[in-house]
Write a protein that holds these residues in place. Sequence first.
Motif, PDB file in Angstrom:
ATOM      1  N   TRP A 292       0.863  -1.135  -0.039  1.00  0.00           N
ATOM      2  CA  TRP A 292       0.011   0.170   0.123  1.00  0.00           C
ATOM      3  C   TRP A 292       0.846   1.268   0.027  1.00  0.00           C
ATOM      4  CZ3 TRP A 292      -4.675  -1.688  -0.940  1.00  0.00           C
ATOM      5  CH2 TRP A 292      -5.103  -2.838  -0.400  1.00  0.00           C
ATOM      6  N   ILE A 293       0.307   2.423  -0.192  1.00  0.00           N
ATOM      7  CA  ILE A 293       1.119   3.496  -0.308  1.00  0.00           C
ATOM      8  C   ILE A 293       1.686   3.816   0.920  1.00  0.00           C
ATOM      9  CG2 ILE A 293      -0.722   5.196   0.152  1.00  0.00           C
ATOM     10  CD1 ILE A 293       1.972   5.966  -2.375  1.00  0.00           C
ATOM     11  N   THR A 294       1.175   3.510   1.978  1.00  0.00           N
ATOM     12  CA  THR A 294       1.805   3.984   3.275  1.00  0.00           C
ATOM     13  C   THR A 294       3.079   3.256   3.494  1.00  0.00           C
ATOM     14  OG1 THR A 294      -0.573   4.107   4.204  1.00  0.00           O
ATOM     15  CG2 THR A 294       1.378   4.162   5.784  1.00  0.00           C
ATOM     16  N   GLU A 371      -7.888   5.683   7.785  1.00  0.00           N
ATOM     17  CA  GLU A 371      -9.358   5.785   7.674  1.00  0.00           C
ATOM     18  C   GLU A 371      -9.746   6.623   9.064  1.00  0.00           C
ATOM     19  OE1 GLU A 371     -10.940   2.010   9.409  1.00  0.00           O
ATOM     20  OE2 GLU A 371      -8.945   1.543   9.787  1.00  0.00           O
ATOM     21  N   PRO A 372     -10.954   7.325   9.246  1.00  0.00           N
ATOM     22  CA  PRO A 372     -11.185   8.233  10.489  1.00  0.00           C
ATOM     23  C   PRO A 372     -10.812   7.375  11.644  1.00  0.00           C
ATOM     24  CG  PRO A 372     -12.805   8.366   8.602  1.00  0.00           C
ATOM     25  CD  PRO A 372     -12.190   7.179   8.269  1.00  0.00           C
ATOM     26  N   ILE A 373     -10.280   7.826  12.693  1.00  0.00           N
ATOM     27  CA  ILE A 373      -9.843   7.280  13.632  1.00  0.00           C
ATOM     28  C   ILE A 373     -11.076   7.664  14.955  1.00  0.00           C
ATOM     29  CG2 ILE A 373      -8.099   8.730  14.327  1.00  0.00           C
ATOM     30  CD1 ILE A 373      -7.012   6.347  16.323  1.00  0.00           C
ATOM     31  N   THR A 395      -2.873  11.252  10.478  1.00  0.00           N
ATOM     32  CA  THR A 395      -2.528  11.822   9.232  1.00  0.00           C
ATOM     33  C   THR A 395      -3.556  11.398   7.967  1.00  0.00           C
ATOM     34  OG1 THR A 395      -1.367   9.610   8.745  1.00  0.00           O
ATOM     35  CG2 THR A 395       0.058  11.268  10.078  1.00  0.00           C
ATOM     36  N   TYR A 396      -3.898  12.373   7.538  1.00  0.00           N
ATOM     37  CA  TYR A 396      -4.850  12.194   6.386  1.00  0.00           C
ATOM     38  C   TYR A 396      -3.937  12.374   5.120  1.00  0.00           C
ATOM     39  CZ  TYR A 396      -8.179  13.168   2.752  1.00  0.00           C
ATOM     40  OH  TYR A 396      -8.634  13.302   1.238  1.00  0.00           O
ATOM     41  N   TRP A 397      -4.138  11.346   4.211  1.00  0.00           N
ATOM     42  CA  TRP A 397      -3.696  11.494   2.777  1.00  0.00           C
ATOM     43  C   TRP A 397      -4.250  10.468   2.077  1.00  0.00           C
ATOM     44  CZ3 TRP A 397       1.046   8.233   1.346  1.00  0.00           C
ATOM     45  CH2 TRP A 397       1.358   7.246   2.534  1.00  0.00           C
ATOM     46  N   GLN A 398      -3.657   9.942   0.619  1.00  0.00           N
ATOM     47  CA  GLN A 398      -4.352   9.017  -0.198  1.00  0.00           C
ATOM     48  C   GLN A 398      -2.908   8.537  -0.895  1.00  0.00           C
ATOM     49  OE1 GLN A 398      -6.693  11.952  -2.368  1.00  0.00           O
ATOM     50  NE2 GLN A 398      -8.427  10.764  -1.434  1.00  0.00           N
ATOM     51  N   THR A 399      -3.247   7.459  -1.642  1.00  0.00           N
ATOM     52  CA  THR A 399      -2.257   6.832  -2.723  1.00  0.00           C
ATOM     53  C   THR A 399      -1.927   7.746  -3.548  1.00  0.00           C
ATOM     54  OG1 THR A 399      -3.603   4.667  -2.399  1.00  0.00           O
ATOM     55  CG2 THR A 399      -2.085   5.069  -4.386  1.00  0.00           C
ATOM     56  N   GLU A 400      -2.991   8.960  -4.224  1.00  0.00           N
ATOM     57  CA  GLU A 400      -2.666   9.900  -5.217  1.00  0.00           C
ATOM     58  C   GLU A 400      -1.849  11.084  -4.665  1.00  0.00           C
ATOM     59  OE1 GLU A 400      -5.576   8.458  -4.292  1.00  0.00           O
ATOM     60  OE2 GLU A 400      -6.705   7.777  -5.829  1.00  0.00           O
ATOM     61  N   THR A 401      -1.918  11.396  -3.354  1.00  0.00           N
ATOM     62  CA  THR A 401      -1.265  12.513  -2.827  1.00  0.00           C
ATOM     63  C   THR A 401       0.257  12.094  -2.527  1.00  0.00           C
ATOM     64  OG1 THR A 401      -1.605  12.137  -0.522  1.00  0.00           O
ATOM     65  CG2 THR A 401      -3.360  13.158  -1.645  1.00  0.00           C
ATOM     66  N   GLY A 483     -12.359  13.021  -3.071  1.00  0.00           N
ATOM     67  CA  GLY A 483     -13.266  12.005  -3.039  1.00  0.00           C
ATOM     68  C   GLY A 483     -13.743  11.741  -1.635  1.00  0.00           C
ATOM     69  N   ASP A 484     -13.217  12.504  -0.772  1.00  0.00           N
ATOM     70  CA  ASP A 484     -13.560  12.623   0.735  1.00  0.00           C
ATOM     71  C   ASP A 484     -14.545  13.711   1.034  1.00  0.00           C
ATOM     72  OD1 ASP A 484     -12.238  10.242   1.738  1.00  0.00           O
ATOM     73  OD2 ASP A 484     -10.494  11.406   1.113  1.00  0.00           O
ATOM     74  N   GLY A 485     -15.426  13.390   2.083  1.00  0.00           N
ATOM     75  CA  GLY A 485     -16.052  14.409   2.706  1.00  0.00           C
ATOM     76  C   GLY A 485     -15.233  15.041   3.894  1.00  0.00           C
ATOM     77  N   LEU A 504     -15.056   1.807  -0.777  1.00  0.00           N
ATOM     78  CA  LEU A 504     -15.038   1.244   0.600  1.00  0.00           C
ATOM     79  C   LEU A 504     -13.784   1.155   1.236  1.00  0.00           C
ATOM     80  CD1 LEU A 504     -17.579  -1.714   0.301  1.00  0.00           C
ATOM     81  CD2 LEU A 504     -18.131   0.757   1.126  1.00  0.00           C
ATOM     82  N   LYS A 505     -13.737   1.825   2.324  1.00  0.00           N
ATOM     83  CA  LYS A 505     -12.610   1.492   3.439  1.00  0.00           C
ATOM     84  C   LYS A 505     -13.056   0.243   4.206  1.00  0.00           C
ATOM     85  CE  LYS A 505      -9.060   3.830   2.752  1.00  0.00           C
ATOM     86  NZ  LYS A 505      -7.569   3.660   2.950  1.00  0.00           N
ATOM     87  N   VAL A 506     -12.339  -0.973   3.883  1.00  0.00           N
ATOM     88  CA  VAL A 506     -12.415  -1.962   4.779  1.00  0.00           C
ATOM     89  C   VAL A 506     -11.151  -2.229   5.520  1.00  0.00           C
ATOM     90  CG1 VAL A 506     -13.188  -4.462   4.838  1.00  0.00           C
ATOM     91  CG2 VAL A 506     -14.256  -2.894   3.098  1.00  0.00           C
TER      92      VAL A 506
HETATM   93  O1  PRX Z   1     -10.887   8.322   2.584  1.00  0.00           O
HETATM   94  C1  PRX Z   1      -9.630   8.605   3.215  1.00  0.00           C
HETATM   95  C2  PRX Z   1      -9.238   7.556   3.890  1.00  0.00           C
HETATM   96  O2  PRX Z   1      -8.333   6.837   2.836  1.00  0.00           O
HETATM   97  C3  PRX Z   1      -8.368   7.408   1.832  1.00  0.00           C
HETATM   98  C4  PRX Z   1      -7.253   6.843   1.165  1.00  0.00           C
HETATM   99  O3  PRX Z   1      -6.928   5.625   0.862  1.00  0.00           O
HETATM  100  P1  PRX Z   1      -5.618   4.958   0.192  1.00  0.00           P
HETATM  101  O4  PRX Z   1      -5.322   5.802  -1.149  1.00  0.00           O
HETATM  102  O5  PRX Z   1      -5.632   3.536   0.421  1.00  0.00           O
HETATM  103  O6  PRX Z   1      -4.490   5.885   1.090  1.00  0.00           O
HETATM  104  C5  PRX Z   1      -4.593   5.247   2.506  1.00  0.00           C
HETATM  105  C6  PRX Z   1      -3.253   5.634   3.266  1.00  0.00           C
HETATM  106  C7  PRX Z   1      -2.903   7.141   3.098  1.00  0.00           C
HETATM  107  C8  PRX Z   1      -8.696   8.602   1.702  1.00  0.00           C
HETATM  108  O7  PRX Z   1      -9.228   9.159   0.742  1.00  0.00           O
HETATM  109  N1  PRX Z   1      -7.986   8.039   4.902  1.00  0.00           N
HETATM  110  C9  PRX Z   1      -6.814   8.188   5.014  1.00  0.00           C
HETATM  111  N2  PRX Z   1      -6.245   8.687   5.968  1.00  0.00           N
HETATM  112  C10 PRX Z   1      -7.271   9.052   6.730  1.00  0.00           C
HETATM  113  C11 PRX Z   1      -8.420   8.973   6.107  1.00  0.00           C
HETATM  114  N3  PRX Z   1      -9.807   9.281   6.538  1.00  0.00           N
HETATM  115  C12 PRX Z   1      -9.509   9.753   7.665  1.00  0.00           C
HETATM  116  N4  PRX Z   1      -8.505  10.107   8.533  1.00  0.00           N
HETATM  117  C13 PRX Z   1      -7.452   9.783   8.226  1.00  0.00           C
HETATM  118  N5  PRX Z   1      -6.301   9.992   8.621  1.00  0.00           N
END
Ligand code: PRX
Length: 631
Positions: A292-294, A371-373, A395-401, A483-485, A504-506
């Motif tokens: 995964w990106i992390t 995901e949201p904690i 830490t909030y971010w995404q694969t794309e960021t 893509g996030d609220g 979905l975040k599973v």
């Molecule tokens: O919905 C957000 C959630 O994970 C999504 C990105 O997923 P992915 O590309 O698999 O990357 C995950 C690891 C960076 C986001 O669009 N997300 C990620 N971090 C958080 C989060 N939602 C809430 N709080 C976070 N800290």
Amino acid sequence: MKRINTFEQYEREYNRSVLAPEEFWAEQAEQFTWKKKWDKVLDWNFDEPQINWFVNGKLNITENALDRHLASIGNQTAILWEPNNPNEQAREISYNELHLEVCKFANVLKNNGAKKGDRICIYLPMVPELAIAMLACARIGAVHSVVFGGFSFKSLTDRITDSECSMVITSDGGFRGTKDIPLKSVVDEALESCPSVNKVVVLQRTGEHIVMQPNRDVWWHDEIKIVSGDCPAETMDAEDILFILYTSGSTGKPKGVVHTTAGYMIYTDYTFRNVFQYNEGDVFWCTADVGWITGHSYLVYGPLLAGATTLMFEGIPTYPDAGRFWSVIDKHKVNIFYTAPTAIRSLQALGLAFVTPYKLDSLRVLGSVGEPINEEAWHWYDENIGKKNCPIVDTYWQTETGGIMISPLAGITKTKPGYATFPLPGIQPVLVDEKGNELQGNDVEGRLCIKFPWPGIIRTTYGNHQRAKETYFNHYKGYYFTGDGCKRDHEGYYRITGRVDDVLKVSGHLLGTAEIENAINEHKDIVESAVVGFPHDIKGYGIYAFVICDHERNDTDNLKKEIVETVTKFMGPIAKPDKIQIVKGLPKTRSGKIMRRILRKIAENDLSNIGDTSTLLDPAVVDEIKAGAII
Ligand code: PRX
């Protein structure tokens, strides 16, 4: 080491990054080794999208993650590896050794025909050779595409085919808890329909019997014996592709997110040092899988660029028991620990008896990602793991960021449970309503967009630029759409509220509902399916599948079991549905579109809020589904 030390300094740096982004990022870039400096810091246009950082700069990321450190910290441990089985010896690989292994394996790649620009798929368990393989690709300018070992053959085939990989690097198998994962046999099955692949390099990990295909398959340990340890780093353009990482989208086909060399390097290094407040000599542990990106950004590239000691763990949190994370922290004196809310919640549910035997006194900073904690998990983490002494960075971010976007700086930003707090320097978030109007001021809630490029931003989706444009840059003109609220509260703190699209975040894994449906539909008796999420105490979201069978089957339990097996086979165990309801029809509009909103309400057991069903082709199906809902 330079980093932000106070909140006032953060505010100053943030303002500077908004007023003069190019100057700000050029200053960060100066700290690296370049073969040739850039002509221009940034050239961009979100409409195309076209984003070029450090135009005409030349470099190699491995010279920055490895060679640059050798004179000062060559003997320091770069990768500290903890095996699945606690009785097996841990491994400590110094920067000198890692440099040598990467150069040697880079020569193995070359000997087997790999060259600059080739795409190489890596399908390995969590062993140091995974990082070595990635860095070796980067050394010779090949593009790595790591596929998570939890995906099975069809997902692997799709990912290899999409980017036309010429080589696969895998192992006989991998250990996870009590299980042995048969990676090579999954590769063999996948390659039956991947004509682009002509070489497979196989690492021996489990020793299980596998079939080696003559002319195609070679052993890592044989190849490594016959190469030199000298491999000059290929000269790469700042915008040459470093890697592709597939992520799920709202269609069934995963997207190959493309990250390029210089921007990704600068952004992961900057965010790593500042968010975690890394100190020289710290042991940093990111529990994410490198698939995964992390794992890419904060297990491999970020820590190595910063010269840190990064801990890689092969196993799972509950093996041999649910105290494993905590025992590893004590054993290796981990200072910074970065994990996912799902892991925290599942360990919380198993009770404190697994935590109390451990001191955990080496810990200084805790992190959360993916995901949201929820507040309960946040407090449990704070009290029982951090002993109220360790700041938590959500830490909030995404694969794309590419790297962290919104997050506290450890010990510097005042935190609030459930809030990712404030944007990092370089990140300009905006909230918009559904029509794309910017919501000004505080105490607002909308969709999260970013209005200016940062160095780690996605450049394209591999082989399909139009898809990148439509997914991220077309929704709201002039903005990157996450893509996030998101909510910005009365004090300006950001809180991510979750996805607003069909992913979905599973358990922290991003899965496309369409991708899961495709896997379910592989079952011979299933004619159609619809997948939605429902809130799940541990996993965040669980998977609820509504399926239509083409003939009456009396053995429903068997059918459900078969569906789970089909999903496991085609997509992987991470996508197994938690609930399966056999239905006669799905709620569709007259144009044939499935009304997922209705299914979501049913899955959430929110039956009184289903809303208007009169526009459906057949409103009666809703009553039938409601009556059979699995609560
Ligand atoms: O919905 C957000 C959630 O994970 C999504 C990105 O997923 P992915 O590309 O698999 O990357 C995950 C690891 C960076 C986001 O669009 N997300 C990620 N971090 C958080 C989060 N939602 C809430 N709080 C976070 N800290």
